[in-house]
Design a protein around this motif. Sequence first.
Motif, PDB file in Angstrom:
ATOM      1  N   GLU A 237       0.832  -1.206   0.000  1.00  0.00           N
ATOM      2  CA  GLU A 237       0.000   0.000   0.000  1.00  0.00           C
ATOM      3  C   GLU A 237       0.863   1.250   0.000  1.00  0.00           C
ATOM      4  OE1 GLU A 237      -1.971   3.468   1.427  1.00  0.00           O
ATOM      5  OE2 GLU A 237      -0.514   2.351   2.644  1.00  0.00           O
ATOM      6  N   GLN A 238       1.908   1.248   0.800  1.00  0.00           N
ATOM      7  CA  GLN A 238       2.794   2.410   0.857  1.00  0.00           C
ATOM      8  C   GLN A 238       3.495   2.626  -0.479  1.00  0.00           C
ATOM      9  OE1 GLN A 238       5.313   1.477   4.201  1.00  0.00           O
ATOM     10  NE2 GLN A 238       3.770   2.036   5.711  1.00  0.00           N
ATOM     11  N   MET A 239       3.935   1.530  -1.096  1.00  0.00           N
ATOM     12  CA  MET A 239       4.616   1.634  -2.380  1.00  0.00           C
ATOM     13  C   MET A 239       3.683   2.158  -3.460  1.00  0.00           C
ATOM     14  SD  MET A 239       6.503  -1.339  -4.649  1.00  0.00           S
ATOM     15  CE  MET A 239       4.963  -2.154  -5.080  1.00  0.00           C
ATOM     16  N   LEU A 240       2.477   1.593  -3.539  1.00  0.00           N
ATOM     17  CA  LEU A 240       1.541   1.999  -4.590  1.00  0.00           C
ATOM     18  C   LEU A 240       0.999   3.407  -4.358  1.00  0.00           C
ATOM     19  CD1 LEU A 240      -0.405  -1.337  -5.194  1.00  0.00           C
ATOM     20  CD2 LEU A 240       1.429  -0.338  -6.570  1.00  0.00           C
ATOM     21  N   SER A 241       0.818   3.790  -3.109  1.00  0.00           N
ATOM     22  CA  SER A 241       0.371   5.158  -2.826  1.00  0.00           C
ATOM     23  C   SER A 241       1.405   6.177  -3.295  1.00  0.00           C
ATOM     24  CB  SER A 241       0.111   5.330  -1.322  1.00  0.00           C
ATOM     25  OG  SER A 241      -0.994   4.555  -0.916  1.00  0.00           O
ATOM     26  N   GLY A 242       2.673   5.856  -3.071  1.00  0.00           N
ATOM     27  CA  GLY A 242       3.732   6.728  -3.562  1.00  0.00           C
ATOM     28  C   GLY A 242       3.745   6.801  -5.077  1.00  0.00           C
ATOM     29  N   LEU A 243       3.482   5.660  -5.710  1.00  0.00           N
ATOM     30  CA  LEU A 243       3.425   5.631  -7.175  1.00  0.00           C
ATOM     31  C   LEU A 243       2.299   6.523  -7.693  1.00  0.00           C
ATOM     32  CD1 LEU A 243       4.167   4.415  -9.957  1.00  0.00           C
ATOM     33  CD2 LEU A 243       2.568   2.552  -9.439  1.00  0.00           C
ATOM     34  N   LEU A 244       1.136   6.465  -7.062  1.00  0.00           N
ATOM     35  CA  LEU A 244       0.006   7.283  -7.492  1.00  0.00           C
ATOM     36  C   LEU A 244       0.319   8.773  -7.385  1.00  0.00           C
ATOM     37  CD1 LEU A 244      -2.961   5.277  -5.926  1.00  0.00           C
ATOM     38  CD2 LEU A 244      -2.396   5.484  -8.350  1.00  0.00           C
ATOM     39  N   THR A 245       0.989   9.156  -6.320  1.00  0.00           N
ATOM     40  CA  THR A 245       1.375  10.559  -6.155  1.00  0.00           C
ATOM     41  C   THR A 245       2.270  11.013  -7.307  1.00  0.00           C
ATOM     42  OG1 THR A 245       1.218  10.436  -3.736  1.00  0.00           O
ATOM     43  CG2 THR A 245       2.578  12.195  -4.655  1.00  0.00           C
ATOM     44  N   LYS A 246       3.221  10.185  -7.673  1.00  0.00           N
ATOM     45  CA  LYS A 246       4.130  10.523  -8.765  1.00  0.00           C
ATOM     46  C   LYS A 246       3.400  10.583 -10.097  1.00  0.00           C
ATOM     47  CE  LYS A 246       8.175   8.554  -6.458  1.00  0.00           C
ATOM     48  NZ  LYS A 246       9.171   7.458  -6.439  1.00  0.00           N
TER      49      LYS A 246
ATOM     50  N   ARG B 195       8.901   3.498 -17.979  1.00  0.00           N
ATOM     51  CA  ARG B 195       9.128   4.375 -16.837  1.00  0.00           C
ATOM     52  C   ARG B 195       8.432   3.831 -15.580  1.00  0.00           C
ATOM     53  NH1 ARG B 195       8.845  10.671 -17.865  1.00  0.00           N
ATOM     54  NH2 ARG B 195       9.992  10.480 -15.905  1.00  0.00           N
ATOM     55  N   LEU B 196       7.238   3.304 -15.749  1.00  0.00           N
ATOM     56  CA  LEU B 196       6.500   2.774 -14.598  1.00  0.00           C
ATOM     57  C   LEU B 196       7.210   1.567 -13.990  1.00  0.00           C
ATOM     58  CD1 LEU B 196       3.798   3.153 -13.025  1.00  0.00           C
ATOM     59  CD2 LEU B 196       2.879   1.336 -14.469  1.00  0.00           C
TER      60      LEU B 196
ATOM     61  N   ARG C 126       0.327  11.410 -10.635  1.00  0.00           N
ATOM     62  CA  ARG C 126      -0.485  12.634 -10.704  1.00  0.00           C
ATOM     63  C   ARG C 126       0.371  13.847 -11.013  1.00  0.00           C
ATOM     64  NH1 ARG C 126      -2.972   9.974  -6.014  1.00  0.00           N
ATOM     65  NH2 ARG C 126      -4.995   9.121  -6.678  1.00  0.00           N
ATOM     66  N   GLN C 127       1.653  13.757 -10.712  1.00  0.00           N
ATOM     67  CA  GLN C 127       2.560  14.871 -10.962  1.00  0.00           C
ATOM     68  C   GLN C 127       3.192  14.819 -12.350  1.00  0.00           C
ATOM     69  OE1 GLN C 127       5.256  14.298  -7.692  1.00  0.00           O
ATOM     70  NE2 GLN C 127       3.942  15.343  -6.213  1.00  0.00           N
ATOM     71  N   ASP C 128       3.302  13.615 -12.913  1.00  0.00           N
ATOM     72  CA  ASP C 128       3.978  13.444 -14.202  1.00  0.00           C
ATOM     73  C   ASP C 128       3.305  12.309 -14.970  1.00  0.00           C
ATOM     74  OD1 ASP C 128       5.627  13.114 -16.362  1.00  0.00           O
ATOM     75  OD2 ASP C 128       7.472  12.803 -15.220  1.00  0.00           O
ATOM     76  N   SER C 129       2.463  12.649 -15.941  1.00  0.00           N
ATOM     77  CA  SER C 129       1.692  11.639 -16.672  1.00  0.00           C
ATOM     78  C   SER C 129       2.574  10.688 -17.467  1.00  0.00           C
ATOM     79  CB  SER C 129       0.690  12.321 -17.607  1.00  0.00           C
ATOM     80  OG  SER C 129       1.360  13.120 -18.564  1.00  0.00           O
ATOM     81  N   GLU C 130       3.771  11.109 -17.856  1.00  0.00           N
ATOM     82  CA  GLU C 130       4.641  10.247 -18.655  1.00  0.00           C
ATOM     83  C   GLU C 130       5.171   9.060 -17.862  1.00  0.00           C
ATOM     84  OE1 GLU C 130       7.709  12.195 -20.798  1.00  0.00           O
ATOM     85  OE2 GLU C 130       6.314  13.295 -22.089  1.00  0.00           O
TER      86      GLU C 130
ATOM     87  N   PRO D 219       0.530  14.092 -26.279  1.00  0.00           N
ATOM     88  CA  PRO D 219       0.216  14.546 -24.917  1.00  0.00           C
ATOM     89  C   PRO D 219      -1.165  14.102 -24.425  1.00  0.00           C
ATOM     90  CG  PRO D 219       1.226  16.308 -26.167  1.00  0.00           C
ATOM     91  CD  PRO D 219       0.957  15.209 -27.146  1.00  0.00           C
ATOM     92  N   ASP D 220      -2.190  14.204 -25.272  1.00  0.00           N
ATOM     93  CA  ASP D 220      -3.546  13.824 -24.855  1.00  0.00           C
ATOM     94  C   ASP D 220      -3.634  12.333 -24.568  1.00  0.00           C
ATOM     95  OD1 ASP D 220      -4.331  16.429 -25.125  1.00  0.00           O
ATOM     96  OD2 ASP D 220      -5.308  16.153 -27.077  1.00  0.00           O
ATOM     97  N   ASP D 221      -3.011  11.521 -25.425  1.00  0.00           N
ATOM     98  CA  ASP D 221      -3.033  10.076 -25.215  1.00  0.00           C
ATOM     99  C   ASP D 221      -2.250   9.688 -23.965  1.00  0.00           C
ATOM    100  OD1 ASP D 221      -4.613   9.509 -27.420  1.00  0.00           O
ATOM    101  OD2 ASP D 221      -2.900   9.371 -28.778  1.00  0.00           O
ATOM    102  N   THR D 222      -1.168  10.400 -23.724  1.00  0.00           N
ATOM    103  CA  THR D 222      -0.373  10.129 -22.517  1.00  0.00           C
ATOM    104  C   THR D 222      -1.177  10.460 -21.269  1.00  0.00           C
ATOM    105  OG1 THR D 222       1.684  10.608 -23.706  1.00  0.00           O
ATOM    106  CG2 THR D 222       1.773  10.654 -21.304  1.00  0.00           C
ATOM    107  N   GLU D 223      -1.895  11.569 -21.290  1.00  0.00           N
ATOM    108  CA  GLU D 223      -2.751  11.940 -20.157  1.00  0.00           C
ATOM    109  C   GLU D 223      -3.838  10.893 -19.937  1.00  0.00           C
ATOM    110  OE1 GLU D 223      -2.580  14.308 -17.971  1.00  0.00           O
ATOM    111  OE2 GLU D 223      -0.913  15.469 -18.788  1.00  0.00           O
ATOM    112  N   ALA D 224      -4.414  10.392 -21.026  1.00  0.00           N
ATOM    113  CA  ALA D 224      -5.465   9.380 -20.912  1.00  0.00           C
ATOM    114  C   ALA D 224      -4.905   8.084 -20.331  1.00  0.00           C
ATOM    115  CB  ALA D 224      -6.087   9.121 -22.283  1.00  0.00           C
TER     116      ALA D 224
END
Length: 232
Positions: free
Chosen positions: A65-74, A86-87, A76-80, A202-207
């Motif tokens: 949970e801690q690992m995935l929560s940190g991933l979600l924060t990142k 990268r993921l 939201r800050q950088d869609s790429e 950019p739009d597809d990356t955001e999606a």
Amino acid sequence: MSEEARRDRAERILDAAAELMLRHGYKRVTMEDVARAAGVGKGTVYLHWRTKEALFRALLLRESEQMLSGLLTKLRQDSELALPWRLMRILALEVVRRPLLRALFVADSDALIGFAENEAVRREKQLELAPETRYLELLVERRVLRGDLGFEEAAYLMSVIVRGFFLAERTGEEFGPDLERRADLMADAIRLTMAAEKALGPDDTEALAAGTITVFGRTVEAVRSELSSAYA
């Protein structure tokens, strides 16, 4: 006792269990040991978790949970960061840097011997894989990957590369590159072998990022729900 006090007590028990398991290994740690290290009675530990397996499953769930929560924060800050090369780099580094998850996925420690084969941990691994399955479906749907790769082929190739990274981590330092560079090389392997010729706009990356956040967000919610039952 208030809900907050019960939660704090449960967290203290999990902290003690984590330290003991990494120091002595799962087989050698008893519920009595955990209770003593946490400064509570053995019966108090059983109020939160009925079995040793349930306790250590909760410990791994908390790490996830801690690992995935940190991933979600990142994300939201950088869609790429939703792009697979990268993921997977981020996730691989997080796993290696978290001792308990490293012991489970890299298997370079005897900390989980006697536990890693049981049903509780098999369910934990399935929980970890569930968002990855939906994420791969997103990659295929969004045409992030080569057009000749169907879902099953993409899943196989991704598994080969990522599991190969974890396998190599057992002796990774002998190869020369530092951890960050080893993760870079794994990411390059994913990009060079799996990426579509045409990069996402950019739009597809955001999606893609929005879909990825939804997928992993649901997993985090499920993990928190299961953990909350022990905190109540």
